[in-house]
Design a protein around this motif. Structure first.
Motif, short mmCIF file in Angstrom:
data_model
loop_
_atom_site.label_atom_id
_atom_site.label_comp_id
_atom_site.label_asym_id
_atom_site.label_seq_id
_atom_site.Cartn_x
_atom_site.Cartn_y
_atom_site.Cartn_z
N MET A 92 88.66 5.62 -2.66
CA MET A 92 88.62 5.58 -4.12
C MET A 92 87.99 6.85 -4.69
N ALA A 93 86.99 7.39 -4.02
CA ALA A 93 86.36 8.64 -4.48
C ALA A 93 87.37 9.78 -4.49
N VAL A 94 88.24 9.82 -3.49
CA VAL A 94 89.28 10.85 -3.45
C VAL A 94 90.23 10.71 -4.63
N GLY A 141 90.98 13.39 -8.13
CA GLY A 141 92.28 14.00 -8.30
C GLY A 141 93.19 13.99 -7.10
N GLY A 142 92.72 13.48 -5.97
CA GLY A 142 93.57 13.41 -4.80
C GLY A 142 94.63 12.33 -4.94
N ASN A 143 95.66 12.41 -4.11
CA ASN A 143 96.69 11.38 -4.15
C ASN A 143 96.45 10.33 -3.06
N ALA A 144 97.37 9.39 -2.95
CA ALA A 144 97.19 8.29 -2.00
C ALA A 144 97.12 8.78 -0.57
N HIS A 176 102.37 15.44 2.82
CA HIS A 176 102.31 14.67 1.58
C HIS A 176 101.03 14.87 0.78
N GLY A 177 99.96 15.33 1.41
CA GLY A 177 98.68 15.44 0.74
C GLY A 177 98.52 16.73 -0.04
N THR A 178 97.36 16.84 -0.69
CA THR A 178 97.05 18.03 -1.49
C THR A 178 95.68 18.61 -1.14
#
Length: 610
Positions: A27-29, A33-36, A123-125
Motif C-alpha cells: 500500500m505504501a508503494v 505513485g507506484g503501480n500494482a 510492467h513496473g516503474t
C-alpha cells in the motif's frame, strides 16, 4: 452473513496478503505513485523476511499479472528446475525410494527472484533499490515474530543445533528460540540484499539496466557462487536420515530464467478464470469448474451437504487427473485441451454420485491411458530422527491466540506458503503465491542468511510417470494463484497457501462469491474444508482416501449428512481451513470500486486500501 472484519472498499488501490507488513509495504508503494506491479514486488520481498517459515528468497513463485494498458494477462513461471546432476539414477544409487522433504538433495534452482524481476522489468516503474528497501529494513532492524514462527523454530531447534549449525546461527540467536512478538533480525540477509543492489547499480542509473544486472549477479555472480559452494561441499542431514551434499551448481543457476507464458483459461457462467499451466496444479480448479458448469449451484446452500459433497467430489476427480497427467509440458505431452473440454467434463461429472468416492479415478482424455506412480512401502522407508520439512500443511491448528504448528507423525515440521494480491487505480492486477525456501526445508547458506527450497520432493523416482524426475524439468508445483474476468473485464485476483489444498479452498471461495453473491470477506470467512483423498504432493506422499476435514463452524446437520454419504469426516477447529486473500474491481458504468478481503485464520493476513 457473519464476517470477522469489513470488506475493504476504495477507489485508489487495494492490497491483500498473508502478513500485514507485506500489505502495508504494498500500500505504501501505491501511495507513493507506484503501480500494482511495483507494489506486488515490494510486498513479495517483505514476505520473504517476515514469513521465513513460509517462503524465502531462494524459493519459487508463480505470478499472474493483468496489464490494463495492454488489456492482457501473463503467467510468470518462477518455478525453478531440477539440477543437471539430479537424476533418478543418482537418487537410486544413494538408496532413496522417494525424494526427501528436507536437506540439500531436493533443492531445485531458486526461481522467485528472477520471476519478481521479470514482473518489475516489464510492467513496473520503480527501481530495484526502492522496491527492496522495505524488506531490507525489516531484515536489518527487525520485525515482530508471529507466534507460528517461534513455534516452528522450536520444533526444529534440535535439528539446527545438532545438524544444521548455519541455521542455528540465524534462528537461535543467543542459543535460544526467539520469543513471539519480539523483534527478530536477519542481518546476513540484509547485507546480501544490499550487496546485490550495489552491484546492480554499478552499471549506471538506467532502471532497466540495473534490473538486468541484478538478474545476472543472481544467476552468475556472488549469489550463484555461494549456493554452488554450499550445495556441493556440505554433507548435511536430510529428511531420509542421510548426510548428503546437494546437486545445484553455478551452471544450473546460470542456465535458468523465469518464463512468461499465456495463462490457461476456462469460461464459467459469465466468468473467465485464469490459472497457470500444468506445471502447476492450477488446471485442477478449471477442471472442477467445468464439471460443475451444468449444476444449479446457486440453489444449493453454500454451507450445506449437497454443495460441499458436489464440489469435493469434482475436485477429487480433477486431482486424480492431476496425478495422472500434469507435469512440465516441456517434457511431457499433457492433454490439457482434452482435460478442459466440455465433453470430457460431462463424462467426468457422471461419475459423481450420492456417495463419497474412496477410489483414485483418473480419466482417459482423448482416449489415452492414465499412468499413476506406485508409492513405495512407506512403512519401511528410512525416516530421519529429527525435523525437516514435510511439505505444506493444511493449516495450523488454532486455539485462542496460540497457534500450534502441524507436525507429521515422525516429528517433522511442515513449511507452507504465502500469497499477495494487488489492484491499482489504473486497473492493473497481480496475484502471486510465493513459497519454498522456508527455514525448515534446508540448512542456511551462510553468506546469504537464507536456505534453498526443496520443491524437488514433488518429483517421482519412477521414469514411467509424467511427474518423473529429469534434469532441467520443473516439478509439478502445488502453487496456484488465480485471476478471473467477469464479462470479459478483469475483476478478481485471489489465492491461498496450503499445498494440495490451494485449489480446493479457492474453488469453494470462488463459487460462493460467483454463485451465492458473498462478498470477498464473507467468502473468505465462510467455513471451509478439504480432502486428503489424493496422494500428497509432498514427502512422505501419504494419502487418506475418502477423507474430508471440515471446520467445526459448519452446521451439525451438514457434518452428519456428509458422514452419511460415506465421507471419512474429521472435524477441525473453528478457524483451521485456508488463508485466502483477494482483491476485486466492481464496475458501475464509468465508476470503478476497488475491494479487498483477507483471511483472519492465523491472525496474520490483512487487506488494505483507500
Amino acid at each position: 452473513m457473519f464476517t470477522t472484519r469489513p470488506e475493504i472498499r476504495g477507489t485508489f488501490g487495494v492490497v491483500s496478503s498473508t502478513h500485514w507488513l507485506a500489505s502495508g509495504a504494498g500500500m505504501a508503494v501505491l501511495e507513493r505513485g507506484g503501480n500494482a506491479f511495483d507494489a506486488a514486488v515490494a510486498a513479495g520481498f517483505v514476505l520473504q523476511v517476515v514469513e521465513p517459515h513460509l517462503n524465502g528468497p531462494l524459493g519459487e513463485v508463480p505470478i499472474l499479472a493483468w496489464n490494463a494498458k495492454r488489456g492482457a494477462a501473463q503467467a510468470i513461471c518462477g518455478q525453478g528446475t531440477a539440477p543437471a546432476a539430479a537424476t533418478i539414477e543418482a537418487f537410486r544409487n544413494d538408496g532413496y525410494d522417494i525424494i526427501p522433504g528436507s536437506g540439500l538433495v531436493a533443492a531445485t534452482v531458486p526461481g522467485s527472484f528472477d520471476a519478481w524481476m521479470s514482473l518489475l522489468l516489464e510492467h513496473g516503474t520503480w527501481r530495484l533499490r526502492d522496491v527492496m528497501d522495505f524488506a531490507i529494513g525489516y531484515a536489518e532492524t527487525g520485525h515482530p515474530l508471529v507466534p507460528r514462527i517461534s513455534a516452528a523454530i522450536g520444533t526444529v531447534r534440535e535439528l539446527f543445533e545438532t545438524h544444521w549449525p548455519t541455521s542455528a546461527a540465524v534462528y537461535l540467536p543467543h542459543g535460544d528460540v526467539p520469543a513471539p512478538g519480539r523483534l527478530f533480525r536477519n542481518p546476513a540477509l540484509a547485507q546480501f540484499y544490499r550487496r546485490l543492489i550495489e552491484e546492480a547499480e554499478a552499471v549506471g542509473s538506467n532502471r532497466e539496466a540495473q534490473i538486468e544486472r541484478a538478474r545476472r549477479v543472481w544467476s552468475q555472480g556472488f549469489v550463484a557462487d555461494a549456493i554452488d559452494r554450499f550445495s556441493r561441499k556440505s554433507e548435511l542431514m536430510d529428511g531420509a536420515g542421510k548426510r548428503r551434499a546437494g546437486f545445484i551448481t553455478g551452471e544450473d543457476m546460470a542456465r535458468w530464467r523465469a518464463r512468461v507464458e499465456k495463462p490457461v483459461a476456462l469460461d464459467h457462467h459469465g466468468w473467465t478464470v485464469l490459472k497457470c499451466g500444468p506445471w502447476s496444479q492450477g488446471p485442477v480448479m478449471l477442471q472442477a469448474l467445468a464439471m460443475l458448469d451444468g449444476d444449479d449451484l446457486k440453489s444449493l446452500d453454500p454451507n450445506g451437504p449437497e454443495f460441499i459433497h458436489l464440489v469435493i467430489e469434482a475436485l477429487k476427480l480433477a486431482m486424480a487427473d492431476r496425478e495422472a497427467w500434469y507435469a512440465d509440458p516441456d517434457f511431457v505431452d499433457v492433454p490439457l485441451a482434452a482435460l478442459l473440454s466440455r465433453e470430457y467434463a460431462a463424462e467426468r461429472r457422471r461419475l459423481i454420485g450420492d456417495g463419497a468416492s474412496h477410489e483414485l479415478r483418473p480419466g482417459r482424455p482423448a482416449g489415452r491411458t492414465p499412468v499413476l506412480p506406485a508409492r513405495p512401502d512407506l512403512a519401511s522407508a528410512p525416516v530421519a530422527a529429527l525435523g525437516g520439512s514435510a511439505g505444506e500443511p493444511t493449516m495450523a491448528r488454532l486455539t485462542g491466540d496460540r497457534a500450534e504448528l502441524q507436525t507429521a507423525a515422525d516429528g517433522t515440521t511442515r513449511g507452507d506458503t504465502c500469497h499477495v494480491d494487488v489492484i491499482d487505480r489504473w486497473g492493473n492486477m497481480v496475484a502471486a503465491t510465493p513459497s519454498g525456501g522456508w527455514f525448515q526445508s534446508s540448512p542456511v547458506v551462510p553468506e546469504l542468511g537464507v536456505c534453498l527450497g526443496v520443491r524437488g520432493q514433488m518429483f517421482w523416482l519412477d521414469p514411467t510417470v509424467p511427474g518423473a524426475l529429469a534434469p532441467g524439468k520443473r516439478p509439478r508445483t502445488t502453487l496456484t494463484p488465480s485471476m478471473a474476468l467477469k464479462d470479459g473485464q478483469p475483476t478478481l485476483a485471489f489465492g491461498t497457501p496450503g499445498g494440495d489444498q490451494q485449489d480446493q479452498w479457492q474453488t469453494l471461495f470462488f463459487l460462493r462469491h460467483a454463485h451465492h453473491g458473498l462478498n470477498l470477506q464473507e467468502a473468505i470467512d465462510a467455513p471451509s474444508c478439504h480432502s486428503d483423498h489424493v496422494t500428497s504432493s509432498f514427502w512422505p506422499r501419504h494419502a487418506q482416501p475418502g477423507s474430508l476435514t471440515l471446520e467445526r463452524r459448519f452446521p451439525a446437520a451438514t457434518i452428519e449428512a456428509l458422514a452419511q454419504k460415506g465421507h471419512r469426516v474429521e472435524v477441525g477447529d473453528d478457524w483451521s481451513e485456508g488463508r485466502l486473500s483477494a482483491c476485486a474491481i466492481e464496475r458501475d458504468g464509468d465508476q470503478r470500486l476497488l475491494k479487498a478481503g483477507a483471511n483472519p485464520r492465523g491472525m496474520q493476513g490483512y487487506a488494505m486500501g483507500r
